[in-house]
Motif scaffolding. Sequence first.
Motif, PDB file in Angstrom:
ATOM      1  N   ASN A   5       0.746  -1.256  -0.088  1.00  0.00           N
ATOM      2  CA  ASN A   5       0.059   0.026  -0.377  1.00  0.00           C
ATOM      3  C   ASN A   5       0.775   1.493   0.035  1.00  0.00           C
ATOM      4  OD1 ASN A   5      -2.354  -1.364   0.040  1.00  0.00           O
ATOM      5  ND2 ASN A   5      -2.785  -1.289   2.080  1.00  0.00           N
ATOM      6  N   MET A   6       1.905   1.223   0.792  1.00  0.00           N
ATOM      7  CA  MET A   6       2.866   2.319   0.770  1.00  0.00           C
ATOM      8  C   MET A   6       3.720   2.530  -0.620  1.00  0.00           C
ATOM      9  SD  MET A   6       3.713   4.845   2.742  1.00  0.00           S
ATOM     10  CE  MET A   6       4.314   4.695   4.512  1.00  0.00           C
ATOM     11  N   ILE A   7       3.875   1.617  -1.118  1.00  0.00           N
ATOM     12  CA  ILE A   7       4.657   1.734  -2.513  1.00  0.00           C
ATOM     13  C   ILE A   7       3.665   2.263  -3.517  1.00  0.00           C
ATOM     14  CG2 ILE A   7       5.569   0.502  -4.498  1.00  0.00           C
ATOM     15  CD1 ILE A   7       6.862  -1.342  -2.199  1.00  0.00           C
ATOM     16  N   ALA A   8       2.183   1.578  -3.504  1.00  0.00           N
ATOM     17  CA  ALA A   8       1.280   2.131  -4.359  1.00  0.00           C
ATOM     18  C   ALA A   8       0.899   3.561  -4.025  1.00  0.00           C
ATOM     19  CB  ALA A   8      -0.022   1.392  -4.097  1.00  0.00           C
ATOM     20  N   MET A   9       0.850   4.108  -3.008  1.00  0.00           N
ATOM     21  CA  MET A   9       0.742   5.483  -2.622  1.00  0.00           C
ATOM     22  C   MET A   9       1.998   6.445  -3.278  1.00  0.00           C
ATOM     23  SD  MET A   9      -1.381   7.591  -1.241  1.00  0.00           S
ATOM     24  CE  MET A   9      -2.176   7.091  -0.010  1.00  0.00           C
ATOM     25  N   ILE A  10       3.047   5.982  -2.836  1.00  0.00           N
ATOM     26  CA  ILE A  10       4.112   6.675  -3.555  1.00  0.00           C
ATOM     27  C   ILE A  10       4.321   6.890  -4.970  1.00  0.00           C
ATOM     28  CG2 ILE A  10       6.760   6.702  -3.768  1.00  0.00           C
ATOM     29  CD1 ILE A  10       6.856   5.451  -0.699  1.00  0.00           C
ATOM     30  N   MET A  12       1.382   6.499  -6.868  1.00  0.00           N
ATOM     31  CA  MET A  12       0.368   7.541  -7.199  1.00  0.00           C
ATOM     32  C   MET A  12       0.732   8.975  -6.956  1.00  0.00           C
ATOM     33  SD  MET A  12      -2.117   5.934  -8.367  1.00  0.00           S
ATOM     34  CE  MET A  12      -3.337   7.140  -8.115  1.00  0.00           C
ATOM     35  N   CYS A  13       1.653   9.157  -6.097  1.00  0.00           N
ATOM     36  CA  CYS A  13       1.864  10.419  -5.771  1.00  0.00           C
ATOM     37  C   CYS A  13       3.189  10.990  -6.891  1.00  0.00           C
ATOM     38  CB  CYS A  13       2.880  10.843  -4.386  1.00  0.00           C
ATOM     39  SG  CYS A  13       1.712  10.659  -3.135  1.00  0.00           S
ATOM     40  N   ILE A  14       4.014  10.103  -7.453  1.00  0.00           N
ATOM     41  CA  ILE A  14       4.976  10.562  -8.410  1.00  0.00           C
ATOM     42  C   ILE A  14       4.214  10.604  -9.539  1.00  0.00           C
ATOM     43  CG2 ILE A  14       6.811   9.492  -9.829  1.00  0.00           C
ATOM     44  CD1 ILE A  14       7.673   8.061  -7.210  1.00  0.00           C
ATOM     45  N   LEU A  15       3.216  10.050  -9.996  1.00  0.00           N
ATOM     46  CA  LEU A  15       2.284  10.049 -10.977  1.00  0.00           C
ATOM     47  C   LEU A  15       1.704  11.493 -11.196  1.00  0.00           C
ATOM     48  CD1 LEU A  15       0.996   6.631 -11.797  1.00  0.00           C
ATOM     49  CD2 LEU A  15       2.686   7.564 -13.198  1.00  0.00           C
ATOM     50  N   VAL A  16       0.826  12.033 -10.083  1.00  0.00           N
ATOM     51  CA  VAL A  16       0.095  13.030  -9.888  1.00  0.00           C
ATOM     52  C   VAL A  16       1.177  14.379 -10.110  1.00  0.00           C
ATOM     53  CG1 VAL A  16      -1.027  14.532  -8.317  1.00  0.00           C
ATOM     54  CG2 VAL A  16      -1.559  12.343  -8.571  1.00  0.00           C
ATOM     55  N   VAL A  17       2.427  14.387  -9.462  1.00  0.00           N
ATOM     56  CA  VAL A  17       3.354  15.184  -9.649  1.00  0.00           C
ATOM     57  C   VAL A  17       3.687  15.354 -11.027  1.00  0.00           C
ATOM     58  CG1 VAL A  17       5.686  15.961  -9.086  1.00  0.00           C
ATOM     59  CG2 VAL A  17       3.958  15.391  -7.421  1.00  0.00           C
ATOM     60  N   ALA A  18       4.178  14.325 -11.732  1.00  0.00           N
ATOM     61  CA  ALA A  18       4.436  14.137 -13.308  1.00  0.00           C
ATOM     62  C   ALA A  18       3.448  14.912 -13.757  1.00  0.00           C
ATOM     63  CB  ALA A  18       4.703  12.996 -13.704  1.00  0.00           C
ATOM     64  N   ALA A  19       2.391  14.567 -13.824  1.00  0.00           N
ATOM     65  CA  ALA A  19       0.976  15.126 -14.579  1.00  0.00           C
ATOM     66  C   ALA A  19       1.012  16.610 -14.483  1.00  0.00           C
ATOM     67  CB  ALA A  19      -0.269  14.355 -14.199  1.00  0.00           C
ATOM     68  N   LEU A  20       1.131  17.015 -13.281  1.00  0.00           N
ATOM     69  CA  LEU A  20       0.990  18.636 -12.896  1.00  0.00           C
ATOM     70  C   LEU A  20       2.114  19.114 -13.655  1.00  0.00           C
ATOM     71  CD1 LEU A  20       0.008  18.519  -9.020  1.00  0.00           C
ATOM     72  CD2 LEU A  20      -1.287  19.141 -11.084  1.00  0.00           C
ATOM     73  N   GLN A  21       3.354  18.889 -13.662  1.00  0.00           N
ATOM     74  CA  GLN A  21       4.672  19.377 -14.211  1.00  0.00           C
ATOM     75  C   GLN A  21       4.407  19.478 -15.789  1.00  0.00           C
ATOM     76  OE1 GLN A  21       7.055  20.750 -12.966  1.00  0.00           O
ATOM     77  NE2 GLN A  21       7.107  20.146 -10.785  1.00  0.00           N
ATOM     78  N   PHE A  22       3.800  18.206 -16.236  1.00  0.00           N
ATOM     79  CA  PHE A  22       3.375  18.345 -17.714  1.00  0.00           C
ATOM     80  C   PHE A  22       2.445  19.309 -18.042  1.00  0.00           C
ATOM     81  CE2 PHE A  22       1.187  16.827 -21.544  1.00  0.00           C
ATOM     82  CZ  PHE A  22       2.209  16.661 -22.360  1.00  0.00           C
ATOM     83  N   SER A  23       1.400  19.598 -17.265  1.00  0.00           N
ATOM     84  CA  SER A  23       0.381  20.662 -17.605  1.00  0.00           C
ATOM     85  C   SER A  23       0.835  21.937 -17.380  1.00  0.00           C
ATOM     86  CB  SER A  23      -0.957  20.264 -16.778  1.00  0.00           C
ATOM     87  OG  SER A  23      -0.639  20.404 -15.707  1.00  0.00           O
ATOM     88  N   THR A  24       1.693  22.153 -16.425  1.00  0.00           N
ATOM     89  CA  THR A  24       2.201  23.459 -16.209  1.00  0.00           C
ATOM     90  C   THR A  24       3.295  23.813 -17.208  1.00  0.00           C
ATOM     91  OG1 THR A  24       2.204  23.074 -13.800  1.00  0.00           O
ATOM     92  CG2 THR A  24       3.638  24.879 -14.742  1.00  0.00           C
ATOM     93  N   ALA A  25       4.128  23.022 -17.787  1.00  0.00           N
ATOM     94  CA  ALA A  25       5.143  23.323 -19.007  1.00  0.00           C
ATOM     95  C   ALA A  25       4.258  23.600 -20.173  1.00  0.00           C
ATOM     96  CB  ALA A  25       5.877  21.810 -19.253  1.00  0.00           C
TER      97      ALA A  25
END
Length: 85
Positions: A5-10, A12-25
């Motif tokens: 669960n902890m690995i899955a959560m980490i 998911m966080c990485i994916l969310v941050v990557a998606a935000l970075q892409f949309s911001t760029a």
Amino acid sequence: MGKKNMIAMILMCILVVAALQFSTANGEEKVDKYEAKFEAKYKSCYQTCEKECLHSGNGQSFCEVKCDEDCDKKETADKLHINLP
């Protein structure tokens, strides 16, 4: 089960941050193109104004201030889609 669960959560966080970075760029690229259009117009306006002002016999400092103010007004009006007299 806790580690999974902890690995899955980490992940998911990485994916969310990557998606935000892409949309911001992508958003910044659009803003850069929009601003570059007005920057080119401002430079052209300023150079033309400065040549005419200096040719009229005015001083460098006077022309810098005058042309900066005039071209800034034109740029702002263009951004707001206002026609100046």
